[in-house]
Design a protein around this motif. Structure first.
Motif, PDB file in Angstrom:
ATOM      1  N   ILE A 101       0.813  -1.202   0.000  1.00  0.00           N
ATOM      2  CA  ILE A 101       0.000   0.000   0.000  1.00  0.00           C
ATOM      3  C   ILE A 101       0.856   1.266   0.000  1.00  0.00           C
ATOM      4  CG2 ILE A 101      -1.907  -1.165   1.147  1.00  0.00           C
ATOM      5  CD1 ILE A 101      -1.052   0.150   3.760  1.00  0.00           C
ATOM      6  N   GLY A 102       2.177   1.105  -0.003  1.00  0.00           N
ATOM      7  CA  GLY A 102       3.044   2.273   0.032  1.00  0.00           C
ATOM      8  C   GLY A 102       3.467   2.789  -1.318  1.00  0.00           C
ATOM      9  N   GLU A 400       2.649  -3.996  10.844  1.00  0.00           N
ATOM     10  CA  GLU A 400       1.383  -3.328  10.564  1.00  0.00           C
ATOM     11  C   GLU A 400       1.674  -1.989   9.897  1.00  0.00           C
ATOM     12  OE1 GLU A 400      -0.484  -2.903  14.338  1.00  0.00           O
ATOM     13  OE2 GLU A 400      -1.043  -5.034  14.515  1.00  0.00           O
ATOM     14  N   ASN A 401       0.886  -1.665   8.866  1.00  0.00           N
ATOM     15  CA  ASN A 401       1.037  -0.403   8.158  1.00  0.00           C
ATOM     16  C   ASN A 401      -0.310   0.284   8.014  1.00  0.00           C
ATOM     17  OD1 ASN A 401       3.157  -2.312   6.161  1.00  0.00           O
ATOM     18  ND2 ASN A 401       3.938  -0.617   7.371  1.00  0.00           N
ATOM     19  N   ASP A 402      -0.286   1.600   7.990  1.00  0.00           N
ATOM     20  CA  ASP A 402      -1.474   2.346   7.586  1.00  0.00           C
ATOM     21  C   ASP A 402      -1.029   3.611   6.868  1.00  0.00           C
ATOM     22  OD1 ASP A 402      -1.635   4.713   9.671  1.00  0.00           O
ATOM     23  OD2 ASP A 402      -1.265   2.908  10.850  1.00  0.00           O
ATOM     24  N   ARG A 429      -0.576  19.413 -17.240  1.00  0.00           N
ATOM     25  CA  ARG A 429      -1.136  18.890 -16.000  1.00  0.00           C
ATOM     26  C   ARG A 429      -0.259  19.290 -14.812  1.00  0.00           C
ATOM     27  NH1 ARG A 429      -4.441  14.657 -14.212  1.00  0.00           N
ATOM     28  NH2 ARG A 429      -4.020  14.104 -12.048  1.00  0.00           N
ATOM     29  N   TRP A 430      -0.925  19.702 -13.737  1.00  0.00           N
ATOM     30  CA  TRP A 430      -0.264  19.900 -12.448  1.00  0.00           C
ATOM     31  C   TRP A 430      -0.755  18.821 -11.494  1.00  0.00           C
ATOM     32  CZ3 TRP A 430      -2.909  21.103  -7.812  1.00  0.00           C
ATOM     33  CH2 TRP A 430      -2.078  21.299  -6.702  1.00  0.00           C
ATOM     34  N   SER A 431       0.195  18.162 -10.824  1.00  0.00           N
ATOM     35  CA  SER A 431      -0.138  17.082  -9.890  1.00  0.00           C
ATOM     36  C   SER A 431       0.507  17.365  -8.540  1.00  0.00           C
ATOM     37  CB  SER A 431       0.374  15.729 -10.405  1.00  0.00           C
ATOM     38  OG  SER A 431      -0.180  15.405 -11.659  1.00  0.00           O
ATOM     39  N   ARG A 432      -0.206  17.011  -7.486  1.00  0.00           N
ATOM     40  CA  ARG A 432       0.340  17.072  -6.134  1.00  0.00           C
ATOM     41  C   ARG A 432      -0.106  15.840  -5.365  1.00  0.00           C
ATOM     42  NH1 ARG A 432       2.643  20.396  -2.396  1.00  0.00           N
ATOM     43  NH2 ARG A 432       2.074  20.083  -0.207  1.00  0.00           N
ATOM     44  N   ASP A 433       0.869  15.116  -4.816  1.00  0.00           N
ATOM     45  CA  ASP A 433       0.604  13.945  -3.986  1.00  0.00           C
ATOM     46  C   ASP A 433       1.056  14.221  -2.562  1.00  0.00           C
ATOM     47  OD1 ASP A 433      -0.339  12.621  -6.188  1.00  0.00           O
ATOM     48  OD2 ASP A 433       1.480  11.449  -6.529  1.00  0.00           O
ATOM     49  N   GLU A 434       0.188  13.921  -1.598  1.00  0.00           N
ATOM     50  CA  GLU A 434       0.509  14.052  -0.181  1.00  0.00           C
ATOM     51  C   GLU A 434       0.276  12.701   0.495  1.00  0.00           C
ATOM     52  OE1 GLU A 434      -1.966  17.125   1.350  1.00  0.00           O
ATOM     53  OE2 GLU A 434      -1.036  18.726   0.156  1.00  0.00           O
ATOM     54  N   LYS A 435       1.292  12.204   1.206  1.00  0.00           N
ATOM     55  CA  LYS A 435       1.195  10.876   1.812  1.00  0.00           C
ATOM     56  C   LYS A 435       1.633  10.918   3.270  1.00  0.00           C
ATOM     57  CE  LYS A 435       1.674   8.174  -2.413  1.00  0.00           C
ATOM     58  NZ  LYS A 435       2.262   6.977  -3.041  1.00  0.00           N
ATOM     59  N   ASP A 436       0.770  10.370   4.125  1.00  0.00           N
ATOM     60  CA  ASP A 436       1.093  10.156   5.537  1.00  0.00           C
ATOM     61  C   ASP A 436       1.191   8.651   5.766  1.00  0.00           C
ATOM     62  OD1 ASP A 436       0.976  12.907   6.240  1.00  0.00           O
ATOM     63  OD2 ASP A 436      -1.196  12.786   6.267  1.00  0.00           O
ATOM     64  N   TRP A 437       2.292   8.221   6.346  1.00  0.00           N
ATOM     65  CA  TRP A 437       2.587   6.787   6.429  1.00  0.00           C
ATOM     66  C   TRP A 437       3.047   6.409   7.829  1.00  0.00           C
ATOM     67  CZ3 TRP A 437       2.133   2.511   3.498  1.00  0.00           C
ATOM     68  CH2 TRP A 437       2.915   1.399   3.828  1.00  0.00           C
ATOM     69  N   CYS A 438       2.550   5.275   8.310  1.00  0.00           N
ATOM     70  CA  CYS A 438       2.992   4.744   9.600  1.00  0.00           C
ATOM     71  C   CYS A 438       3.303   3.263   9.466  1.00  0.00           C
ATOM     72  CB  CYS A 438       1.919   4.931  10.673  1.00  0.00           C
ATOM     73  SG  CYS A 438       1.609   6.652  11.138  1.00  0.00           S
ATOM     74  N   THR A 439       4.349   2.832  10.133  1.00  0.00           N
ATOM     75  CA  THR A 439       4.695   1.416  10.173  1.00  0.00           C
ATOM     76  C   THR A 439       5.032   1.020  11.605  1.00  0.00           C
ATOM     77  OG1 THR A 439       6.106  -0.310   9.203  1.00  0.00           O
ATOM     78  CG2 THR A 439       7.154   1.780   9.729  1.00  0.00           C
ATOM     79  N   GLY A 493       6.035   9.234  -5.452  1.00  0.00           N
ATOM     80  CA  GLY A 493       6.888   8.478  -4.545  1.00  0.00           C
ATOM     81  C   GLY A 493       6.072   7.764  -3.485  1.00  0.00           C
ATOM     82  N   GLY A 494       6.753   7.223  -2.485  1.00  0.00           N
ATOM     83  CA  GLY A 494       6.031   6.483  -1.462  1.00  0.00           C
ATOM     84  C   GLY A 494       6.941   6.001  -0.356  1.00  0.00           C
ATOM     85  N   PHE A 495       6.442   5.001   0.381  1.00  0.00           N
ATOM     86  CA  PHE A 495       7.136   4.488   1.559  1.00  0.00           C
ATOM     87  C   PHE A 495       7.183   2.962   1.531  1.00  0.00           C
ATOM     88  CE2 PHE A 495       5.280   8.533   2.776  1.00  0.00           C
ATOM     89  CZ  PHE A 495       6.342   9.179   3.392  1.00  0.00           C
ATOM     90  N   ASN A 496       8.213   2.416   2.170  1.00  0.00           N
ATOM     91  CA  ASN A 496       8.331   0.972   2.322  1.00  0.00           C
ATOM     92  C   ASN A 496       7.596   0.503   3.575  1.00  0.00           C
ATOM     93  OD1 ASN A 496      10.309  -0.241   0.220  1.00  0.00           O
ATOM     94  ND2 ASN A 496      11.220   1.720   0.797  1.00  0.00           N
ATOM     95  N   ASN A 497       7.154  -0.754   3.529  1.00  0.00           N
ATOM     96  CA  ASN A 497       6.308  -1.237   4.628  1.00  0.00           C
ATOM     97  C   ASN A 497       7.092  -1.536   5.899  1.00  0.00           C
ATOM     98  OD1 ASN A 497       7.515  -3.612   3.519  1.00  0.00           O
ATOM     99  ND2 ASN A 497       5.922  -4.843   4.483  1.00  0.00           N
ATOM    100  N   SER A 498       8.420  -1.687   5.808  1.00  0.00           N
ATOM    101  CA  SER A 498       9.220  -1.966   7.003  1.00  0.00           C
ATOM    102  C   SER A 498      10.193  -0.825   7.256  1.00  0.00           C
ATOM    103  CB  SER A 498       9.989  -3.281   6.840  1.00  0.00           C
ATOM    104  OG  SER A 498      10.857  -3.200   5.718  1.00  0.00           O
ATOM    105  N   ALA A 499      10.635  -0.700   8.506  1.00  0.00           N
ATOM    106  CA  ALA A 499      11.631   0.301   8.885  1.00  0.00           C
ATOM    107  C   ALA A 499      13.033  -0.291   8.750  1.00  0.00           C
ATOM    108  CB  ALA A 499      11.388   0.777  10.308  1.00  0.00           C
ATOM    109  N   SER A 500      14.025   0.572   8.790  1.00  0.00           N
ATOM    110  CA  SER A 500      15.406   0.134   8.636  1.00  0.00           C
ATOM    111  C   SER A 500      16.241   0.503   9.853  1.00  0.00           C
ATOM    112  CB  SER A 500      16.033   0.763   7.390  1.00  0.00           C
ATOM    113  OG  SER A 500      15.382   0.321   6.224  1.00  0.00           O
ATOM    114  N   ASP A 501      17.220  -0.327  10.152  1.00  0.00           N
ATOM    115  CA  ASP A 501      18.162  -0.081  11.244  1.00  0.00           C
ATOM    116  C   ASP A 501      19.348   0.693  10.669  1.00  0.00           C
ATOM    117  OD1 ASP A 501      19.861  -0.110  13.390  1.00  0.00           O
ATOM    118  OD2 ASP A 501      20.382  -2.241  13.190  1.00  0.00           O
TER     119      ASP A 501
END
Length: 715
Positions: A101-102, A400-402, A429-439, A493-501
């Protein structure tokens, strides 16, 4: 690069593109093929873009029920189904190899101009459609949502002005069953209803030996539409839909570790530890309002609301040979299996306003769009289960992701007819994407997904982009049109479902995002008819350059991640020929040459996934009188050249060809039809998906030969 350009120049003398297999009878009866990709009804031969259109008649003849089924009829379209909601579609070699979903899909799917968005919704809308339009190359000004590779647009059958009832039934081998009910009720001169229901299933192509269960898939789809026309200048169309599907055929089967038929690439039986399953449920409502303000202006409002759930489980090692799996990982205790469970929910909202206008010399449209998603992946479970001593899970991953995503767009497109021969087209065309992500990585015992997090981690990003398209169209004659175009593409763009160390403390501390992907595409094409409209030849050559290309990669440092791996380019040719040599007979052929590869980064020089160098189709449709009615004979053969399933080029698929055919009889009154149909008549063996996770080659098989009898009746 120079050698590739030489190949294109030489081949361009022999082939042309913008392929379309349209209704066979359209050519026999010299009828126009009408499309609406440029937001107005146009003869496909007059549209200066690469577009393929598949009619309702052709959908019936070829037994199409999913977008993947359309592939043989659309040059430049490739891909596969792996389960219900994990489909991969590529246009001219550009696809998305991640279903999280990211990220955003490269190929946009639209239903009655409303953006569908997620694959979870793309399985239940494909029924009772009037036509399918596949528009190739970056799309920004022609649709309310960006599509970096192209767009697949499904157009439904609206409620009509006459009462009708259509019933269909089909039975075949491999447990095939299909029931269709379509009813149209003209309640009054201004109000009509249309109800469409379909059930389809198959069972028995393969057997899982430990449970004794046959592999199966079944689905139910229903759609209710209402059309209100209080006057000649206003139309309102309302839609409500529901779909439910399930299958137990999800795993990719491990070939070398199989205990049932070791080493056999295409067996009819397989063994797994746990029964696989996938369930997909979605519903939605929509409304389309069309107001003809005057003879020159039309205002359109498109509203679409959808909600869906998906629950998925598979034995990811693809075998019940636990000892062999354990040996690869250790050995540890002598027995290991790796089950994976995924689950999530999606809620989407789409709103578009579009104003169309025009005169004799100028036609245009301008629009604004808004799209929002509320997404949850509340179950991402991977377990390493010990099976000898009953120790249970030796290690697990729990994530868990949302996400809450919003997209805004403003666009316009203008066609200036300088003369009867020359037209210039410009779009912006003008485009704007806004994404809030939690993992929230609750558990990651081996660091496969970047290690656990200390609670929920959240991040947000936004991106803006302006893109354009320019087209020159020249009518050499009434029968020949040439065009040249340049267009920019944008994929958010977007986000990955897991975090990194990132600091070495064995805790996930950073959400890894990835940047948007941009592209610029160049194309030249020709569309022509000859021999008193008995011959149609269309063609084009294309080149597209991608920057910050997004693919999913596996690294020791970050685990499974989507990343911008570098640049990519695709170039090729597409060609289509339709010929009516004599009454009742239509011949068709199409061909695609494609060179799609990564040109920088760690995979520099690798072919893109689902990008065969050569694909072609040949087909024939023949009608003749028989017993006072009409016999129809239809067949199409589609060949797909060698290709890779992933950009790392480690899992190759040999070329294969699929032959589909249908023979039908319709009496003189045209009230019913009896048919015999077959898919993959040569029983070709091929993999819909192929991978190696370090356990050996694993396959998700493509469908075997399937035969069926069909009966349709119209009241």
């Amino acid at each position: 690069m120079n050698n590739k350009v030489k190949v294109l120049r030489k081949s361009l003398l022999a082939v042309a593109v913008s392929s379309v297999i349209a209704p066979i009878s359209a050519y026999a009866q010299l009828e126009e093929v009408i499309v609406t990709a440029q937001k107005r009804e146009q003869n496909l031969q007059k549209v200066p873009i690469a577009i393929s259109a598949v009619s309702q008649e052709m959908i019936v003849k070829t037994g199409v029920h999913t977008i993947t089924d359309v592939i043989p009829m659309v040059p430049g379209l490739t891909g596969s189904d792996y389960g219900l909601a994990t489909n991969t579609w590529a246009i001219r070699g550009i696809s998305s190899n991640d279903w999280s979903i990211g990220s955003e899909p490269a190929v946009g799917v639209f239903f009655d101009d409303a953006y569908v968005g997620r694959n979870i919704f793309a399985t239940g809308v494909f029924f009772d459609v009037n036509r399918i339009e596949v528009v190739k190359g970056p799309q920004g000004t022609l649709f309310g949502r960006n599509s970096s590779a192209g767009a697949i647009s499904l157009v439904s059958n609206k409620p009509g002005d006459t009462n009708e009832l259509n019933l269909g039934i089909a039975y075949g081998d491999e447990g095939q069953q299909r029931y269709d009910v379509v009813g149209n009720w003209a309640v009054s001169d201004t109000f009509a209803l249309r109800l469409a229901y379909q059930h389809q299933e198959w069972e028995g192509m393969w057997k899982e030996v430990n449970t004794g269960d046959d592999a199966y898939q079944e689905s139910d789809t229903v759609r209710l539409m209402a059309r209100w026309t209080p006057g000649d200048d206003f139309e309102a169309v309302f839609r409500a839909n529901y779909s439910d599907a399930e299958t137990n055929y999800t795993s990719m089967i491990n070939i070398p570790l199989s205990l049932v038929k070791p080493g056999k690439e295409y067996p009819d039986k397989y063994g797994l530890n746990d029964p696989n399953f996938e369930e997909n449920e979605d519903s939605g409502v929509g409304m389309r309002l069309t107001w003809d303000i005057n003879n020159e202006l039309t205002l359109v409002s498109i509203t679409d609301v959808r909600t869906g759930e998906n629950d998925y489980f598979e034995d990811v090692d693809g075998t019940d040979n636990d000892a062999a799996v354990d040996a690869i990982f250790g050995p540890i205790t002598g027995g290991l299996t790796i089950p994976v469970s995924l689950g999530g929910e999606s809620d989407t909202f789409y709103q578009e306003f579009r104003l169309n206008g025009g005169s004799d010399t100028l036609t245009w449209f301008a629009g604004m769009s808004y799209y929002s998603e509320d997404l949850e992946m509340d179950k991402y479970h991977v377990d390493y289960v010990e099976t000898v001593y009953g120790l249970g899970a030796l290690g697990s991953i729990r994530i868990e992701n949302d996400a809450e995503n919003e997209s805004y767009g403003a666009y316009g497109d203008v066609t200036w007819h300088l003369s009867d021969q020359l037209a210039l087209i410009g779009g912006l065309r003008w485009s704007r994407d806004e994404k809030d992500w939690c993992t929230n990585t609750l558990q990651d015992d081996f660091g496969d997904a970047g290690f656990p997090t200390d609670g929920k981690l959240c991040d947000s990003e936004d991106w803006d982009e302006v893109t354009y398209r320019l087209v020159a169209q020249y009518n050499i004659s009434d029968d020949v049109m040439v065009f040249a175009s340049v267009a920019e593409g944008f994929k958010g763009g977007g986000f990955n479902n897991s975090a990194s160390d990132t600091n070495g403390d064995y805790m996930g501390d950073t959400i890894v995002s990835f940047d948007p992907e941009t592209s610029i595409a160049y194309e030249i094409g020709v569309k022509s008819t000859a021999m008193n409209d008995r011959l149609q030849l269309n063609g084009s050559a294309f080149y597209t350059d991608y920057e910050d290309f997004q693919i999913q990669t596996l690294t020791l440092e970050y685990g499974l991640q989507i990343a911008n791996v570098g640049d990519a380019e695709t170039m090729g040719l597409e060609a289509e020929l339709s010929f009516w040599p004599t009454d009742g007979l239509v011949l068709m052929a199409n061909y695609t040459y494609l060179d799609a590869e990564l040109t920088s980064g760690g995979f520099d020089g690798n072919d893109l996934a689902y990008a065969p160098e050569h694909t072609y189709s040949v087909g024939a449709n023949y009608d003749h009188q028989f017993l006072g009615g009409t016999m129809n004979w239809f067949a199409v053969y589609n060949y797909t050249d060698d290709f890779y399933h992933e950009a790392n080029n480690e899992n190759a698929e040999d070329g294969f060809g699929l032959l589909n055919a249908r023979v039908s009889y319709t009496p003189a009154d045209g009230n019913w039809e009896l048919a015999i149909a077959g898919d993959n008549l040569l029983d070709e063996e091929y993999a819909a998906s192929r991978a190696d996770f370090g356990l050996g080659q694993q396959l998700h098989w493509g469908y075997k030969r399937m035969l069926r009898a069909e009966f349709n009746i119209w009241f």
